[in-house]
Design a protein around this motif. Structure first.
Motif, PDB file in Angstrom:
ATOM      1  N   THR A 143       0.828  -1.199   0.000  1.00 56.35           N
ATOM      2  CA  THR A 143       0.000   0.000   0.000  1.00 56.35           C
ATOM      3  C   THR A 143       0.868   1.257   0.000  1.00 56.35           C
ATOM      4  O   THR A 143       1.804   1.380   0.791  1.00 56.35           O
ATOM      5  CB  THR A 143      -0.921   0.032   1.233  1.00 56.35           C
ATOM      6  OG1 THR A 143      -1.778  -1.117   1.195  1.00 56.35           O
ATOM      7  CG2 THR A 143      -1.770   1.302   1.246  1.00 56.35           C
ATOM      8  N   ILE A 144       0.544   2.188  -0.861  1.00 58.49           N
ATOM      9  CA  ILE A 144       1.237   3.475  -0.932  1.00 58.49           C
ATOM     10  C   ILE A 144       0.414   4.550  -0.230  1.00 58.49           C
ATOM     11  O   ILE A 144       0.950   5.346   0.534  1.00 58.49           O
ATOM     12  CB  ILE A 144       1.503   3.854  -2.401  1.00 58.49           C
ATOM     13  CG1 ILE A 144       2.501   2.855  -3.016  1.00 58.49           C
ATOM     14  CG2 ILE A 144       2.035   5.294  -2.513  1.00 58.49           C
ATOM     15  CD1 ILE A 144       2.703   3.028  -4.512  1.00 58.49           C
ATOM     16  N   TYR A 145      -0.884   4.581  -0.469  1.00 63.15           N
ATOM     17  CA  TYR A 145      -1.776   5.536   0.199  1.00 63.15           C
ATOM     18  C   TYR A 145      -3.133   4.900   0.417  1.00 63.15           C
ATOM     19  O   TYR A 145      -3.686   4.271  -0.497  1.00 63.15           O
ATOM     20  CB  TYR A 145      -1.938   6.806  -0.636  1.00 63.15           C
ATOM     21  CG  TYR A 145      -2.978   7.753  -0.050  1.00 63.15           C
ATOM     22  CD1 TYR A 145      -2.598   8.737   0.851  1.00 63.15           C
ATOM     23  CD2 TYR A 145      -4.332   7.614  -0.358  1.00 63.15           C
ATOM     24  CE1 TYR A 145      -3.547   9.582   1.419  1.00 63.15           C
ATOM     25  CE2 TYR A 145      -5.276   8.455   0.198  1.00 63.15           C
ATOM     26  CZ  TYR A 145      -4.884   9.429   1.086  1.00 63.15           C
ATOM     27  OH  TYR A 145      -5.817  10.253   1.662  1.00 63.15           O
ATOM     28  N   LYS A 146      -3.684   5.065   1.630  1.00 65.44           N
ATOM     29  CA  LYS A 146      -5.039   4.594   1.910  1.00 65.44           C
ATOM     30  C   LYS A 146      -5.603   5.344   3.108  1.00 65.44           C
ATOM     31  O   LYS A 146      -4.973   5.406   4.166  1.00 65.44           O
ATOM     32  CB  LYS A 146      -5.069   3.087   2.181  1.00 65.44           C
ATOM     33  CG  LYS A 146      -6.479   2.497   2.350  1.00 65.44           C
ATOM     34  CD  LYS A 146      -6.420   0.997   2.527  1.00 65.44           C
ATOM     35  CE  LYS A 146      -7.824   0.416   2.722  1.00 65.44           C
ATOM     36  NZ  LYS A 146      -8.662   0.591   1.512  1.00 65.44           N
ATOM     37  N   SER A 147      -6.779   5.934   2.930  1.00 73.57           N
ATOM     38  CA  SER A 147      -7.533   6.565   4.022  1.00 73.57           C
ATOM     39  C   SER A 147      -6.713   7.576   4.812  1.00 73.57           C
ATOM     40  O   SER A 147      -6.693   7.549   6.041  1.00 73.57           O
ATOM     41  CB  SER A 147      -8.095   5.482   4.957  1.00 73.57           C
ATOM     42  OG  SER A 147      -8.954   4.618   4.260  1.00 73.57           O
TER      43      SER A 147
END
Length: 560
Positions: free
Chosen positions: A389-393
């Motif tokens: 994951t690089i960006y989430k929430s």
């Protein structure tokens, strides 16, 4: 060789004899506080410029291990509000700021909540600033009045009305600051408040401040002297055309003036020998100490530093050693600008592994230490966990983000209350970059079928994005492997669409630097040296922009 030896002798005299002359005669600030040195964490809450550097708990632990005692968090509260006449601070701002406050407490750090603002050279402080400050600080004081003595308030960073009458501007700010201080004290009489002068937090304007009759204040100033050295080559200043400036001054090493020099360039260049001398650099500090002692107050310099891109590395280290030494022996609390960016304590602004990428000579010159325990990088963590994951929430983990030519933020709540990246008013070639902090070897991942996946939303039917990986050969040339997204590939209907691109479909398009300009692809991009993922706008501006969420890498074969 003779010139080099001469330079070393000059510097040795500058460092040692200068200190020897002051032995036993230096007056120090009498009021002592339980912290003496720290760093700024800029970009975190500077929302409208999208110059985002999301810091996390690991950063606070790293700073503590390095010996930092206090951190300053610049917050653009003029932007972080609902836009109403009450300037109600957005809940997501308090949510994130609360985390910073809690992390600081957990790791034994003091934290400055700084009302930051636009400090570009052509900017002016909002003429309605008193109303804004009164509304904002009433909320901050009410929110934090019972949340720990490790919190400090800074009324405003670098006020500058620039009316043409400097004396009047300084007096105007002094009155506004007094009114805001009273409003804070009506709610919170416990927390220490930092006050500064009305001419960009200059030392002279601090000396002109009235006595606010408050025994829990810190008087503050900023110190980037000599400016020609500390800001050489900085694109936002009038010294942008002058580089290779030595420190201390040495005639033989001085660069020539640029062609058709401006008045500012002529002035800085001609006065540099004097402005970089120890006497000139130290005298204001002594005036500030005398001022603080007469007020029985503590004294702070919460911005000082040298732009790393053009200063000779060892001379930059020497500057910090001298500045920190002068402030330490005078008991002036010092908070450097900054941590991970171009004025930071790492070897470059793109490499931020801790402690591997710390600039060891610089860190030691500032009185800190380089811890021996290595931290886990995003790439190492992803390899172990399988979560790419690089960006989430609203979370970037160990990744940093930065941008150019974009307005927006990482904390926009979409209609389903999910926190997404929302980018608006994008200039031509405006970009947001996700920085991995090291060279990552994606070679096997590309060959095994790894894909980039993200969700994209836009109403701009002319949107033309280049999504690319950039290698870390920035000191040579940063090549790009890109994939194009336009109306033929992406439906701009204001709805979320999942985009999945195999890494093998990214191709070498070339690259760009300030010095070399654009170069077409030469098949030199290296998948073994990937340093960042970039979403860059095309040649036309985009007012409505686009949104991003759930950015990750995944291997299709793992889903079978």
């Amino acid at each position: 060789m003779r010139k080099f030896i001469s330079f070393l002798l000059v510097f040795a005299l500058f460092c040692s004899i200068g200190f020897a002359l002051n032995q036993g005669t230096v007056q120090s600030v009498q009021k002592k506080l339980p912290f003496s040195k720290g760093v700024n964490l800029p970009g975190w809450f500077e929302r409208n410029k999208m110059n985002v550097m999301l810091y996390g708990e690991q950063d606070f632990e790293n700073l503590r291990n390095m010996g930092v005692e206090i951190v300053r968090v610049p917050v653009w509260f003029e932007i972080w509000n609902d836009g109403s006449s009450e300037f109600k601070i957005l809940p997501e701002c308090f949510d994130l700021l609360d985390k910073a406050v809690d992390w600081a407490k957990e790791y034994g750090l003091y934290i400055i909540i700084d009302f930051h603002n636009d400090c570009d050279g052509s900017s002016k402080t909002n003429p309605k600033i008193e109303k804004i400050l009164l509304k904002i600080w009433s909320q901050i004081a009410g929110h934090y009045k019972d949340k720990g003595s490790h919190i400090l308030y800074e009324i405003m960073n670098e006020p500058h009305f620039s009316s043409g009458n400097l004396k009047s501007d300084i007096a105007k700010w002094a009155k506004i600051q007094g009114n805001v201080l009273k409003a804070i004290r009506d709610i919170d009489r416990t927390h220490t408040v930092i006050v500064g002068g009305g001419d960009w937090d200059s030392l002279d304007s601090m000396l002109a401040l009235p006595d606010y009759d408050d025994d829990n204040l810190i008087y503050n100033f900023h110190d980037y002297t000599p400016f020609l050295f500390t800001h050489q080559g900085a694109t936002w200043t009038y010294t942008k055309r002058i580089t290779n400036v030595p420190f201390p001054y040495m005639k033989e090493k001085m660069p020539p003036l640029p062609k058709n020099p401006t008045k500012d360039e002529k002035r800085e260049w001609s006065e540099y020998q004097k402005s970089s001398s120890e006497d000139v650099l130290v005298a204001p500090l002594d005036k500030a100490v005398d001022f603080a002692n007469k007020r029985n107050a503590a004294l702070m310099c919460n911005e000082f530093g040298v732009y790393m891109n053009y200063a000779e590395p060892q001379e930059r280290v020497n500057w910090y050693r001298l500045k920190c030494g002068w402030m330490d022996e005078r008991n002036i609390i010092r908070v450097s600008w900054d941590y991970t960016q171009e004025f930071g304590v790492f070897k470059s602004s793109t490499e931020s592994r801790f402690p591997e990428d710390l600039n060891t000579p610089l860190v030691e010159a500032m009185g800190y230490k380089v811890p021996s325990v290595k931290s886990t990088s995003w790439f190492e963590q992803a390899k172990k966990s399988g979560d790419w994951t690089i960006y989430k929430s609203g979370k970037l983990g160990l990744i940093k983000a930065s941008s150019y030519g974009i307005e927006g933020n990482l904390f926009h709540k979409d209609i389903d209350s999910e926190i997404v990246i929302s980018l608006e008013n994008i200039n031509p070639n405006g970009a947001i970059s996700f920085l991995f902090g090291e060279s990552c070897d994606f070679s096997d991942m590309k060959d095994s079928g790894m894909c980039l996946e993200f969700y994209l939303k836009s109403k701009d039917k002319n949107l033309n994005l280049s999504v690319y990986f950039k290698d870390m050969e920035s000191r040579i040339f940063p090549w790009r492997a890109a994939y194009s997204l336009n109306s033929k590939v992406f439906k701009a209907d204001g709805e979320w669409h999942k985009v999945t691109v195999p890494l093998k479909d990214f191709f070498d398009i070339g690259g760009w630097t300030n010095t070399d300009g654009w170069k077409n692809g030469e098949n030199k991009f290296s998948w073994s040296l990937v340093g960042s993922l970039v979403f860059e706008n095309g040649a036309s501006s985009s007012k409505t922009g686009f949104m991003l969420k759930d950015i990750r890498l995944f291997n299709v074969s793992n889903l079978k």
